[in-house]
Each structure stands twice: as structure tokens, then as C-alpha cells.
Scaffold this motif. Structure first.
Motif, PDB file in Angstrom:
ATOM      1  N   TYR A  44       0.798  -1.219   0.000  1.00  0.00           N
ATOM      2  CA  TYR A  44       0.000   0.000   0.000  1.00  0.00           C
ATOM      3  C   TYR A  44       0.836   1.277   0.000  1.00  0.00           C
ATOM      4  O   TYR A  44       0.437   2.282  -0.567  1.00  0.00           O
ATOM      5  N   ARG A  45       1.972   1.262   0.683  1.00  0.00           N
ATOM      6  CA  ARG A  45       2.763   2.478   0.853  1.00  0.00           C
ATOM      7  C   ARG A  45       3.897   2.617  -0.166  1.00  0.00           C
ATOM      8  O   ARG A  45       4.671   3.560  -0.103  1.00  0.00           O
ATOM      9  N   THR A  46       3.987   1.708  -1.091  1.00  0.00           N
ATOM     10  CA  THR A  46       5.043   1.766  -2.100  1.00  0.00           C
ATOM     11  C   THR A  46       4.704   2.827  -3.146  1.00  0.00           C
ATOM     12  O   THR A  46       3.546   2.973  -3.539  1.00  0.00           O
ATOM     13  N   GLU A  47       5.717   3.542  -3.582  1.00  0.00           N
ATOM     14  CA  GLU A  47       5.550   4.577  -4.605  1.00  0.00           C
ATOM     15  C   GLU A  47       4.837   3.955  -5.821  1.00  0.00           C
ATOM     16  O   GLU A  47       5.139   2.824  -6.208  1.00  0.00           O
ATOM     17  N   PRO A  48       3.863   4.659  -6.433  1.00  0.00           N
ATOM     18  CA  PRO A  48       3.006   4.068  -7.466  1.00  0.00           C
ATOM     19  C   PRO A  48       3.727   3.377  -8.631  1.00  0.00           C
ATOM     20  O   PRO A  48       3.357   2.263  -9.005  1.00  0.00           O
ATOM     21  N   ALA A  49       4.739   3.991  -9.211  1.00  0.00           N
ATOM     22  CA  ALA A  49       5.428   3.358 -10.343  1.00  0.00           C
ATOM     23  C   ALA A  49       6.157   2.086  -9.901  1.00  0.00           C
ATOM     24  O   ALA A  49       6.140   1.064 -10.604  1.00  0.00           O
ATOM     25  N   GLN A  50       6.775   2.149  -8.738  1.00  0.00           N
ATOM     26  CA  GLN A  50       7.480   0.988  -8.202  1.00  0.00           C
ATOM     27  C   GLN A  50       6.479  -0.122  -7.844  1.00  0.00           C
ATOM     28  O   GLN A  50       6.741  -1.307  -8.076  1.00  0.00           O
TER      29      GLN A  50
END
Length: 184
Positions: A44-50
Motif C-alpha cells: 500500500y505504501r510503495t511509490e506508485p510506479a514501483q
């Protein structure tokens, strides 16, 4: 998902978690039994592109190994990302049918899962777990009581490992899911 297809749902699931290195997650996914495992992608907290790139890598493994892959979050996103299903509370319809899973921690969530028509429920935490330090565990007796309230296949989550498989069937679990139990 139509109730008649429930028998096709995997009994072993890998839950993703930001605490676990991406390489370890990919390796754990590649070890799941071919055609008999599933992955719930959270991050959930991962940067969107990653987040999208890691999902794509897991989807590639899932397709090669015939694993079911669910995306935690909005059903619309799960459909757009070509996941097999959505994990969470979003009950909105999508253009194509999706497997729907829910987390169940108490009786209120068991009722909500039943009303939503969840295809599969992750009942947790059975045992203490590193992903939620200090959180109270259900234990076997409370887990069994909660599992009886769920109107869908029940997967045990929380401190569960393969060595628990016999005990799990005795307390109402149809299978199990893990983070550390599959990535360590």
C-alpha cells in the motif's frame, strides 16, 4: 465470482508486505506450487510506479506458474491491472468478474464478508506475527469460532507455517497464507 467456482481457489497464499525485499517476494512466488497457489499483492505504501512494476513482475510469475493473483484495494484497479481478483472491502462491480477476498479479524467483519459475498476470507491473526507486533492473536479456539461464522473458504493468516497444516484443518481452515512463513 460464482459460488460453483470456489473449489478452484488455492489453499496456499503468499501475502506481500513492504518489510520483505522484492527479490525475496519474487523468489517466494516462484516457489509456490504450480497451479495451486495464490498471491495477495498489498504494498500500500510503495511509490506508485514501483508498486506497478513489482505487481507486473509478480503477475509474470503468476501466469507462468498458473497462480491466482489478487490486488488489494479498489476492484476497478484490480480489473485494470488484469489481476484475477480484488482483496478488500470494495464491493463495486467491474466489467469482468473478479475473485473477491476479505480480511476477517472479528465477528463484525465475518458478517460484512458474508453480506458482501466474499469468495474467500483470510481470518487472522491465528498466532502472533512479526508483521503486526503486539497485536493480540486469536489462538486456536477463537479462530475456530470465528471461522464457523464465515460463509466462504477460510484461510488462516498470522504466524502460520506449513507445519501447521494438520492442525489448521481441525480448526476450520481450508488453507493458509503467510508472509514470513513463505519468504524466510
Amino acid at each position: 465470482m460464482d459460488r460453483r467456482h470456489r473449489k478452484k481457489l488455492p489453499a496456499l497464499w503468499l501475502m506481500t508486505d513492504e518489510r520483505v525485499d522484492a527479490a525475496a517476494l519474487l523468489a517466494a512466488a516462484a516457489r509456490l506450487p504450480k497451479g495451486r497457489g495464490g498471491i495477495v499483492f498489498r504494498h500500500y505504501r510503495t511509490e506508485p510506479a514501483q508498486r506497478r512494476a513489482l505487481f507486473a513482475a509478480l503477475r509474470s510469475i503468476a501466469r507462468r506458474r498458473r497462480l491466482m493473483l489478487l490486488l488489494a484495494g479498489a476492484a476497478r484497479d484490480a480489473a485494470a491491472w488484469r489481476a484475477d481478483g480484488a482483496h478488500g472491502r470494495d464491493g463495486r462491480r467491474t466489467v469482468r468478474p473478479l475473485v473477491r477476498s476479505r480480511a476477517v479479524h472479528d465477528a463484525r467483519e465475518a458478517v460484512a464478508a458474508r453480506r458482501a459475498g466474499a469468495d474467500i476470507c483470510f481470518v487472522s491473526p491465528l498466532f502472533p506475527t512479526r508483521s503486526h507486533p503486539g497485536a493480540g492473536a486469536l489462538g486456536r479456539v477463537r479462530f475456530a469460532a470465528l471461522a464457523r461464522q464465515v460463509d466462504a473458504p477460510v484461510l488462516a493468516l498470522g504466524g502460520v507455517r506449513g507445519l501447521h497444516s494438520v492442525m489448521l484443518s481441525m480448526i476450520g481452515a481450508n488453507g493458509w497464507a503467510a508472509i514470513d512463513g513463505l519468504t524466510d
